[in-house]
Design a protein around this motif. Structure first.
Motif, short mmCIF file in Angstrom:
data_model
loop_
_atom_site.label_atom_id
_atom_site.label_comp_id
_atom_site.label_asym_id
_atom_site.label_seq_id
_atom_site.Cartn_x
_atom_site.Cartn_y
_atom_site.Cartn_z
N THR A 81 8.76 69.12 18.81
CA THR A 81 8.02 70.25 19.37
C THR A 81 7.20 69.77 20.56
O THR A 81 6.49 68.77 20.47
CB THR A 81 7.08 70.86 18.31
OG1 THR A 81 7.85 71.35 17.22
CG2 THR A 81 6.27 72.01 18.90
N THR A 110 9.47 80.27 24.04
CA THR A 110 8.96 79.60 22.84
C THR A 110 9.66 80.09 21.57
O THR A 110 9.57 79.44 20.52
CB THR A 110 7.45 79.82 22.68
OG1 THR A 110 7.18 81.23 22.64
CG2 THR A 110 6.67 79.18 23.81
N ARG A 198 11.75 72.51 20.19
CA ARG A 198 11.00 73.76 20.27
C ARG A 198 9.88 73.60 21.27
O ARG A 198 9.29 72.53 21.39
CB ARG A 198 10.40 74.13 18.90
CG ARG A 198 11.43 74.50 17.83
CD ARG A 198 10.71 74.83 16.52
NE ARG A 198 11.63 75.14 15.44
CZ ARG A 198 12.08 76.37 15.16
NH1 ARG A 198 11.67 77.38 15.90
NH2 ARG A 198 12.91 76.57 14.16
N PHE A 199 9.56 74.68 21.97
CA PHE A 199 8.41 74.71 22.86
C PHE A 199 7.33 75.57 22.25
O PHE A 199 7.61 76.64 21.72
CB PHE A 199 8.82 75.26 24.23
CG PHE A 199 9.76 74.37 25.00
CD1 PHE A 199 9.29 73.28 25.72
CD2 PHE A 199 11.12 74.62 24.98
CE1 PHE A 199 10.15 72.47 26.41
CE2 PHE A 199 12.00 73.81 25.69
CZ PHE A 199 11.52 72.72 26.41
N ARG A 200 6.09 75.08 22.31
CA ARG A 200 4.96 75.80 21.72
C ARG A 200 3.91 76.00 22.80
O ARG A 200 3.53 75.06 23.51
CB ARG A 200 4.39 75.00 20.56
CG ARG A 200 3.20 75.64 19.86
CD ARG A 200 2.88 74.86 18.58
NE ARG A 200 2.61 73.45 18.84
CZ ARG A 200 2.61 72.52 17.89
NH1 ARG A 200 2.90 72.83 16.64
NH2 ARG A 200 2.34 71.25 18.20
N SER A 201 3.45 77.23 22.95
CA SER A 201 2.46 77.53 23.97
C SER A 201 1.13 76.87 23.64
O SER A 201 0.59 77.05 22.54
CB SER A 201 2.27 79.04 24.11
OG SER A 201 1.27 79.32 25.07
#
Length: 203
Positions: A81, A110, A198-201
Protein backbone atom coordinates in the motif's frame (compact mmCIF):
# COMPACT_ATOMS: atom_id res chain seq x y z
CA UNK A 1 3.90 -17.17 -28.73
CA UNK A 2 7.32 -17.48 -30.31
CA UNK A 3 10.67 -18.38 -28.76
CA UNK A 4 13.91 -16.74 -29.83
CA UNK A 5 17.46 -17.56 -28.74
CA UNK A 6 18.96 -14.88 -26.52
CA UNK A 7 22.61 -15.76 -26.07
CA UNK A 8 23.90 -19.15 -24.94
CA UNK A 9 21.84 -19.55 -21.79
CA UNK A 10 18.64 -17.56 -22.35
CA UNK A 11 15.57 -17.43 -24.55
CA UNK A 12 13.06 -14.66 -25.22
CA UNK A 13 9.38 -15.49 -25.47
CA UNK A 14 7.47 -13.10 -27.73
CA UNK A 15 3.87 -12.81 -26.57
CA UNK A 16 0.76 -11.59 -28.34
CA UNK A 17 -0.35 -9.30 -25.52
CA UNK A 18 0.46 -7.95 -22.08
CA UNK A 19 -2.04 -10.39 -20.58
CA UNK A 20 -0.25 -13.33 -22.22
CA UNK A 21 3.14 -12.11 -20.98
CA UNK A 22 1.80 -11.75 -17.42
CA UNK A 23 0.18 -15.19 -17.60
CA UNK A 24 3.41 -16.80 -18.83
CA UNK A 25 5.37 -15.14 -16.03
CA UNK A 26 2.83 -16.22 -13.40
CA UNK A 27 2.87 -19.80 -14.73
CA UNK A 28 6.66 -20.11 -14.62
CA UNK A 29 6.92 -18.37 -11.25
CA UNK A 30 4.31 -20.70 -9.75
CA UNK A 31 5.93 -23.87 -11.12
CA UNK A 32 9.48 -22.78 -10.28
CA UNK A 33 11.39 -25.21 -12.53
CA UNK A 34 14.90 -25.78 -11.16
CA UNK A 35 17.80 -24.08 -12.86
CA UNK A 36 16.24 -20.69 -13.63
CA UNK A 37 18.68 -17.87 -13.01
CA UNK A 38 16.36 -14.99 -13.89
CA UNK A 39 12.92 -14.15 -15.28
CA UNK A 40 12.42 -10.72 -16.86
CA UNK A 41 8.86 -9.94 -18.01
CA UNK A 42 8.14 -7.15 -20.48
CA UNK A 43 5.07 -5.63 -22.05
CA UNK A 44 4.93 -8.35 -24.72
CA UNK A 45 7.76 -10.68 -23.75
CA UNK A 46 9.34 -12.92 -21.14
CA UNK A 47 13.10 -13.42 -20.92
CA UNK A 48 14.14 -16.72 -19.33
CA UNK A 49 17.77 -17.12 -18.24
CA UNK A 50 18.98 -20.53 -17.11
CA UNK A 51 21.92 -21.58 -14.98
CA UNK A 52 24.53 -23.01 -17.39
CA UNK A 53 24.32 -26.78 -17.48
CA UNK A 54 20.72 -26.94 -16.31
CA UNK A 55 17.73 -27.93 -18.42
CA UNK A 56 15.62 -24.97 -17.30
CA UNK A 57 14.93 -23.55 -20.76
CA UNK A 58 13.62 -26.88 -22.03
CA UNK A 59 11.50 -27.26 -18.90
CA UNK A 60 9.98 -23.79 -19.31
CA UNK A 61 9.22 -24.39 -22.99
CA UNK A 62 7.45 -27.64 -22.13
CA UNK A 63 5.61 -26.04 -19.22
CA UNK A 64 4.24 -23.15 -21.30
CA UNK A 65 3.40 -25.37 -24.28
CA UNK A 66 0.89 -27.22 -22.10
CA UNK A 67 -0.22 -24.30 -19.90
CA UNK A 68 -3.69 -22.76 -19.84
CA UNK A 69 -2.66 -19.13 -20.14
CA UNK A 70 -6.29 -18.04 -20.15
CA UNK A 71 -6.42 -19.10 -16.49
CA UNK A 72 -2.93 -18.64 -15.02
CA UNK A 73 -2.20 -19.60 -11.41
CA UNK A 74 -2.85 -16.95 -8.79
CA UNK A 75 0.35 -17.62 -6.89
CA UNK A 76 1.37 -15.88 -3.69
CA UNK A 77 1.84 -12.19 -4.30
CA UNK A 78 2.78 -9.46 -1.89
CA UNK A 79 0.37 -6.60 -1.37
CA UNK A 80 1.88 -3.15 -0.95
CA UNK A 81 0.00 0.00 0.00
CA UNK A 82 1.37 3.38 -1.03
CA UNK A 83 0.13 6.53 0.69
CA UNK A 84 -0.41 9.29 -1.86
CA UNK A 85 -1.08 13.00 -1.62
CA UNK A 86 -3.25 13.78 -4.63
CA UNK A 87 -1.87 17.16 -5.65
CA UNK A 88 -0.35 16.42 -9.08
CA UNK A 89 0.12 19.07 -11.72
CA UNK A 90 -2.17 17.23 -14.12
CA UNK A 91 -4.89 16.23 -11.67
CA UNK A 92 -7.42 18.73 -13.01
CA UNK A 93 -6.53 17.83 -16.61
CA UNK A 94 -7.15 14.15 -15.87
CA UNK A 95 -10.48 14.96 -14.23
CA UNK A 96 -11.56 17.14 -17.13
CA UNK A 97 -10.63 14.57 -19.79
CA UNK A 98 -12.35 11.81 -17.80
CA UNK A 99 -15.48 13.93 -17.39
CA UNK A 100 -15.43 13.56 -13.61
CA UNK A 101 -14.51 15.63 -10.56
CA UNK A 102 -11.06 15.70 -8.95
CA UNK A 103 -12.57 13.82 -6.02
CA UNK A 104 -13.77 11.14 -8.41
CA UNK A 105 -10.26 10.76 -9.85
CA UNK A 106 -8.94 10.12 -6.34
CA UNK A 107 -11.79 7.71 -5.61
CA UNK A 108 -11.21 5.78 -8.83
CA UNK A 109 -7.44 5.62 -8.42
CA UNK A 110 -7.57 4.48 -4.80
CA UNK A 111 -10.46 2.08 -5.38
CA UNK A 112 -8.57 -0.29 -7.69
CA UNK A 113 -6.11 -3.08 -6.94
CA UNK A 114 -3.14 -2.99 -9.30
CA UNK A 115 -0.64 -5.61 -10.43
CA UNK A 116 3.01 -4.95 -11.25
CA UNK A 117 3.12 -6.25 -14.82
CA UNK A 118 6.79 -5.52 -15.37
CA UNK A 119 9.52 -3.05 -14.40
CA UNK A 120 11.75 -0.83 -16.48
CA UNK A 121 12.41 2.72 -17.69
CA UNK A 122 14.30 3.47 -14.45
CA UNK A 123 15.43 1.30 -11.52
CA UNK A 124 12.41 0.66 -9.31
CA UNK A 125 9.78 1.86 -11.79
CA UNK A 126 6.86 -0.56 -11.98
CA UNK A 127 4.23 -0.59 -14.71
CA UNK A 128 0.97 -1.24 -12.84
CA UNK A 129 -2.08 -2.64 -14.59
CA UNK A 130 -5.66 -2.36 -13.36
CA UNK A 131 -6.23 1.33 -13.98
CA UNK A 132 -9.97 2.15 -14.16
CA UNK A 133 -11.16 2.89 -17.69
CA UNK A 134 -11.96 6.63 -17.19
CA UNK A 135 -8.36 7.22 -16.08
CA UNK A 136 -6.80 5.58 -19.14
CA UNK A 137 -5.50 8.67 -20.87
CA UNK A 138 -2.65 9.47 -23.25
CA UNK A 139 0.74 10.76 -22.26
CA UNK A 140 1.36 14.48 -22.31
CA UNK A 141 2.00 15.89 -25.79
CA UNK A 142 5.24 17.45 -24.48
CA UNK A 143 7.11 15.42 -21.82
CA UNK A 144 8.52 17.20 -18.80
CA UNK A 145 12.29 17.43 -18.56
CA UNK A 146 12.17 16.90 -14.79
CA UNK A 147 9.68 14.82 -12.81
CA UNK A 148 10.23 14.81 -9.03
CA UNK A 149 10.82 11.48 -7.26
CA UNK A 150 7.68 9.91 -5.82
CA UNK A 151 5.43 11.41 -8.49
CA UNK A 152 2.40 9.22 -9.23
CA UNK A 153 1.36 9.23 -12.86
CA UNK A 154 -0.93 7.61 -15.39
CA UNK A 155 -0.43 6.86 -19.09
CA UNK A 156 -2.52 4.60 -21.29
CA UNK A 157 -3.48 1.48 -19.36
CA UNK A 158 -0.79 1.96 -16.70
CA UNK A 159 -0.20 3.85 -13.49
CA UNK A 160 3.16 4.08 -11.75
CA UNK A 161 5.49 5.99 -9.48
CA UNK A 162 8.68 7.73 -10.57
CA UNK A 163 11.37 6.42 -8.19
CA UNK A 164 13.87 9.21 -8.91
CA UNK A 165 14.21 12.51 -10.73
CA UNK A 166 13.90 11.91 -14.45
CA UNK A 167 12.23 13.18 -17.61
CA UNK A 168 8.72 11.85 -18.11
CA UNK A 169 5.54 12.27 -20.10
CA UNK A 170 2.98 10.64 -17.82
CA UNK A 171 0.13 12.70 -16.40
CA UNK A 172 0.93 13.44 -12.76
CA UNK A 173 -1.88 13.11 -10.23
CA UNK A 174 -0.04 13.04 -6.90
CA UNK A 175 3.07 12.06 -4.98
CA UNK A 176 4.17 9.54 -2.37
CA UNK A 177 6.99 9.70 0.16
CA UNK A 178 7.58 5.96 -0.06
CA UNK A 179 11.06 5.08 -1.34
CA UNK A 180 10.70 2.94 -4.46
CA UNK A 181 14.39 2.26 -5.04
CA UNK A 182 17.29 2.15 -2.58
CA UNK A 183 20.55 0.64 -3.87
CA UNK A 184 21.57 -0.15 -0.27
CA UNK A 185 18.43 -2.20 0.41
CA UNK A 186 17.94 -5.91 -0.25
CA UNK A 187 16.21 -6.03 -2.66
CA UNK A 188 16.89 -2.50 -3.92
CA UNK A 189 13.49 -2.15 -5.63
CA UNK A 190 10.29 -2.10 -3.57
CA UNK A 191 8.10 -3.39 -6.39
CA UNK A 192 8.53 -6.66 -8.30
CA UNK A 193 6.49 -8.24 -11.12
CA UNK A 194 3.41 -9.96 -9.72
CA UNK A 195 3.08 -7.74 -6.65
CA UNK A 196 -0.33 -6.26 -5.86
CA UNK A 197 -0.43 -2.53 -5.15
CA UNK A 198 -3.03 -0.29 -3.57
CA UNK A 199 -2.97 3.49 -3.36
CA UNK A 200 -4.32 5.20 -0.25
CA UNK A 201 -5.11 8.89 -0.06
CA UNK A 202 -2.93 10.62 2.52
CA UNK A 203 -5.27 13.62 2.55
Amino acid sequence: MRWRAYGEHAALLDCASLAESMAAHATVTSARPPGIAELVPGARSLLVVEIPGSAALAAVRELLADADLEHPPEGRSREITLDVTYDGEDLELVARDAGVSVEDVVRLHTGAVYTVAFTGFAPGFGYLTGLPEPLRQPRLSAPRTRVPPGSVGIAGEFTGVYPRVSPGGWRLIGHTRTVLFDPRADPPALLAPGDRVRFRSAG
